[in-house]
Structure formats: structure tokens, C-alpha cells
Design a protein around this motif. Structure first.
Motif: not given
Ligand code: 5AD
Ligand code: SF4
Length: 461
Positions: A268, A270-272, A274, A278, A310, A312-315
Motif C-alpha cells: 500500500d 506505493y499508493k499512499k 507520493p 516508483p 499487486e 503493478k496494480e498499486k503503482c
């Protein structure tokens, strides 16, 4: 900032350092230089030095040989200048201790990975008494530098310090490793996992940011198991969150997480966050479950690939890099082809690939000679792997062509600017005609990519 000393007035004596191996060693070297900085300034050739420090690596046999090669080259210098002090630190020092002194008369002291704070006194003693010294005691707590180096530095200290111009701050958050991979010498040389007090980590980052750092590279053998040994426990994800709140930390990276320790809160991040780049360096080691078992890696390729999905999905733009060992004992052509299959699925941005090498006191030594893989086979597999990786790297890098990317400037020599993209791709760029921007180290610049190779990008701004 007014500098109280210019180079001409700097009367400190010279210390030359040679660092082999990983960023943890670079970090330890930095600490040694800092500890010596009251009396010694860094010089760039051994000829200018009164003290030479060699920070060794023993992760592969080749790295270990480099120490003896370098000592051989330093022999004439010591013969012409008997006052020269030569110290050996790092993993080979920790592992070999006394043997180094016995084997090589040039060496004045050996300092292990748990005794870095002793470097100034080892240097001082060597000047007084030429009896070789060995300091390789194991300590099971974190070895912090003396407080005066962590306190808010005054101007003079900033000038004297060795890392004042580094845009990228290396910061150790953990030492040692509890994983016991069967090929790996690290648990033997660096000991059990010890996590560092989060307050100290944040203090060091604040200090380095004040000195100009804009990117933080956290170091540890299995960074994502950070904090499990602290009381109270501290989560790696919490630490990252707190680091991201420090003003002027523009980029956060870490090496290396262990696939078996990847949890949801880690993904998480990687989404949370900034400022978390990446990019992830996620060591695979092998794509064969049988070999992973023999390596004691405690995950299967299916889990590894699930983590990649997972992430790649988040980021979606995440760049993935890895370490792979070729020719672990008993590795068959089929095992190797399975590794290539994983590589094809992940499409890494880059891969550090190593031929397996036997290391002292590791359990993989128990394999019989006839289970070892012949050198030519290792070499052949290495070349095939690298060819495939080169194709993927080139295709990733080509995808940036004619696009604008953000580069953190790390060097500005002769109007050629160098830095890295968020994905950790090396970028070299120059100013377009008419471009009046004043570009300084630590700036983040938008660069238009004009050329791509497997190793990096070139462009203009
Ligand atoms: N032989 C070859 N490569 C090794 N590594 C660690 N130990 C060995 C060894 N004995 C590699 C692993 C690790 C990287 C830092 O070095 O891939 O992730
Ligand atoms: Fe070595 Fe394995 Fe620990 Fe990495 S996780 S340092 S390879 S024992």
C-alpha cells in the motif's frame, strides 16, 4: 553559507578510502570519514594520504580477492613512507580478523563491522605504536556515532563533513540479518538483525537534508522486517510515513526488501506515499522453486509473481529490479529456464546477476563437489540471462523516448547534468540553446528524453 575554511587553509592530513561492495559499506565508510574529519580530510589518491582505509566486502569471492590485490599495490607506498597507516574494515575484516594481520604485514589495524566508532583511536594508536591491532568484537546493540556528530552541526562542521554535497543520503535502518540464506555470508559477518531506533533515523535524515540531501536511500538486509526486534515494535510502513513528512525529502528509496516479508501495508505504501519512488529492488535469486528451497529463501516463485502483480496494480509505472544467482549447486538447465521464465514475466528494468561463489561458514558448502556447477555452464547461463535482461531494459528505456521525465540532479560537471529518474534510471542531459535555467545539484528538472540505451537515457531541458 560562509565557509570558515577554504581548501588552501585546510591543514588537515589526508585520508584515502577504498570501498568495495554494497551501499552498506559505503555508508560505513562515510561514518569512518566523519569520525576522522576533525583531523583528516578525504583525498582522492593513496599517494596524498597519511591514512588509508580499505572497506572490504566478502559477499562473493571475487570481492574478497580485491583486498589482497589492492594491498599488493600499496606495498611500495608503505615502503617509502613507513609512517603511513593502513586499516582494513568491512566484512572481510570481521570474518578474517587476525588472519589479515598474519597474512599481510602492511596492515596496521583491522576493524570489524561492529566497531566503527573505534577507528579514530585505532588510527591514533597506530601512529604511536606499530603493533598491529585487531578490533572485531561482536556487539548486539546498534552502534551509534558519538553524539556530537548527530547534534545540530555548526557551519564549520558542515564544511568539514564528508557528505555535505551528497544529494542522496544513505541511512542505515537495520544491521545484520536473521534469514540464513544458505549461500550468504552476511549473517556471519554482520550478525543478527538489529533495528535502529526510529528517532535516530529521523534525526540523521533531518541532518542530512539540512546539508543538502533530497533523496533518502534506506539501507538494510531485509528492510521490510525493520522494527520486529524493537520494543515496542515499529512497522516499516510507519517509518516510511514519518520520513515522508520531513520537509524537503523529495524522494524515498530503500534496499532491499525480502519477498517473504512483503505484507499488505508494504504494498500500500506505493499508493499512499507520493515521495516513495516508483521503483523496487526485490531480490529473486532464482526462478526455480527447488533451488529457492535449497537456498532457504522461504517463498515460491508464484508468491513472488503475485507480489509483482499487486505492486503493478498499486503503482502501474513501477520499475522492478532484482538480484539473481546463477549456478547454485545442483542448478539444472530446467531450473535455469524457469529463472528465465520469471524474468520474462516480470520484465525487469535491470538485474544484478552473479555467478554462485562458495563462501566461508555458509551451509551451501555442504554440497558435494559433483553438485557444483561448472564455470563454463555458469558463464553460459549468465550471458543468456544478461542478453534477455538487456532486451527488456532497452525496451523500458525506449518507452521514455520523447517524453518528459523528472530528474533529480546529482552532478553538474562541465554543463553535463547527471541524475536519476524516479524509476532509478540513469539520465544525462544538457541545456537546450536558449535555456537560461540555473541548474544546481538537488534540483528536480524536467528532461525531454532523446536517446535510450539499456543502461540509461540522454536528453535536454
Ligand atoms: N554467490 C553469488 N552471489 C551471492 N550473493 C550473495 N551471496 C552470494 C554468493 N555466495 C548475491 C545475492 C545478493 C547479492 C547482494 O549478492 O544475489 O542478493
Ligand atoms: Fe543474505 Fe539472505 Fe540475509 Fe539477504 S536475506 S543478507 S541474501 S541471508
Amino acid at each position: 553559507m560562509t565557509h570558515f575554511k577554504t581548501e588552501e587553509l585546510d591543514s588537515r592530513k589526508g585520508v584515502y578510502v577504498k570501498t568495495f561492495g554494497c551501499q552498506v559499506n559505503e555508508y560505513d565508510t562515510e561514518k569512518m570519514l566523519m569520525l576522522l574529519s576533525e583531523e583528516y580530510k578525504r583525498v582522492l589518491t593513496p599517494e596524498e594520504a597519511e591514512v588509508i582505509l580499505i572497506n572490504t566486502c566478502s559477499v562473493r569471492e571475487k570481492a574478497e580477492h580485491k583486498l589482497h590485490g589492492l594491498l599488493g599495490r600499496l606495498k611500495p607506498l608503505k615502503e617509502t613512507n613507513p609512517e603511513l597507516v593502513i586499516g582494513v574494515g568491512g566484512c572481510v575484516a570481521q570474518q578474517e580478523g587476525n588472519n589479515i594481520i598474519k597474512r599481510n604485514k602492511l596492515v596496521d589495524f583491522v576493524v570489524g563491522t561492529h566497531n566503527i566508532s573505534l577507528v579514530p583511536s585505532l588510527v591514533k594508536n597506530s601512529k604511536i605504536d606499530r603493533t598491529p591491532q585487531v578490533a572485531v568484537d561482536y556487539r548486539d546493540e546498534w552502534e551509534e556515532l558519538p553524539d556530537r556528530f548527530d547534534a545540530m552541526p555548526d557551519e564549520s562542521y558542515i564544511v568539514k563533513s564528508t557528505f555535505n554535497s551528497s544529494v542522496r543520503a544513505l541511512v542505515a535502518i537495520q544491521r545484520g540479518c536473521d534469514k540464513m540464506c544458505t549461500y550468504c555470508v552476511v549473517p556471519g559477518t554482520r550478525g543478527k538483525q538489529v533495528s535502529r531506533d526510529p528517532k535516530e533515523i529521523l534525526k540523521e535524515i533531518n541532518l542530512k537534508v539540512r546539508m543538502g540531501a533530497r533523496e533518502v536511500l534506506l539501507l538494510g538486509q531485509t528492510v521490510n522486517s525493520y522494527g520486529v526486534d524493537l520494543n515496542p515494535r515499529v512497522k516499516f510502513s510507519k517509518l516510511i510515513q514519518e520520513i515522508s513528512e520531513i520537509p524537503n525529502v523529495k524522494r524515498i528509496r530503500f534496499i532491499s526488501p525480502h519477498p517473504a516479508e512483503v505484507k499488505k501495508d508494504f504494498i500500500d505504501l506505493y499508493k499512499k506515499i507520493p515521495s516513495l519512488c516508483p521503483h523496487i529492488h526485490l531480490p529473486l535469486q532464482s526462478g526455480s522453486d527447488r533451488i529457492l528451497g535449497l537456498m532457504n529463501r522461504s517463498y515460491k516463485t508464484s508468491r513472488y509473481l503475485q507480489i509483482v502483480e499487486e505492486l503493478k496494480e498499486k503503482c502501474p509505472n513501477i520499475a522492478i529490479t532484482t538480484d539473481i544467482i546463477i549456478g547454485f549447486p545442483t542448478e539444472t538447465e530446467e531450473d535455469f529456464l524457469e529463472t528465465l521464465e520469471v524474468v520474462k514475466k516480470v520484465k525487469y528494468h535491470s538485474v544484478f546477476s552473479f555467478k554462485y561463489s562458495k563462501r566461508p561458514k555458509t551451509s551451501a558448502l555442504e554440497f558435494h563437489d559433483d553438485q557444483e556447477i561448472q564455470e563454463e555452464i555458469k558463464q553460459n547461463r549468465l550471458v543468456r540471462l544478461q542478453e534477455l535482461v538487456g532486451e527488456h531494459a532497452l525496451s523500458h528505456n525506449k518507452s521514455y523516448l520523447n517524453k518528459e521525465i523528472e530528474v533529480l540532479v546529482e552532478s553538474t560537471l562541465e554543463n553535463i547534468y547527471k541524475g536519476r529518474s524516479q524509476e532509478n534510471v540513469h539520465v544525462e542531459f544538457f541545456k537546450d540553446e536558449g535555456q537560461t535555467l540555473d541548474i544546481k545539484m538537488g534540483d528536480i528538472i524536467k528532461v525531454k528524453v532523446l536517446r535510450a540505451s539499456p543502461h540509461g537515457l540522454k536528453g535536454t531541458c
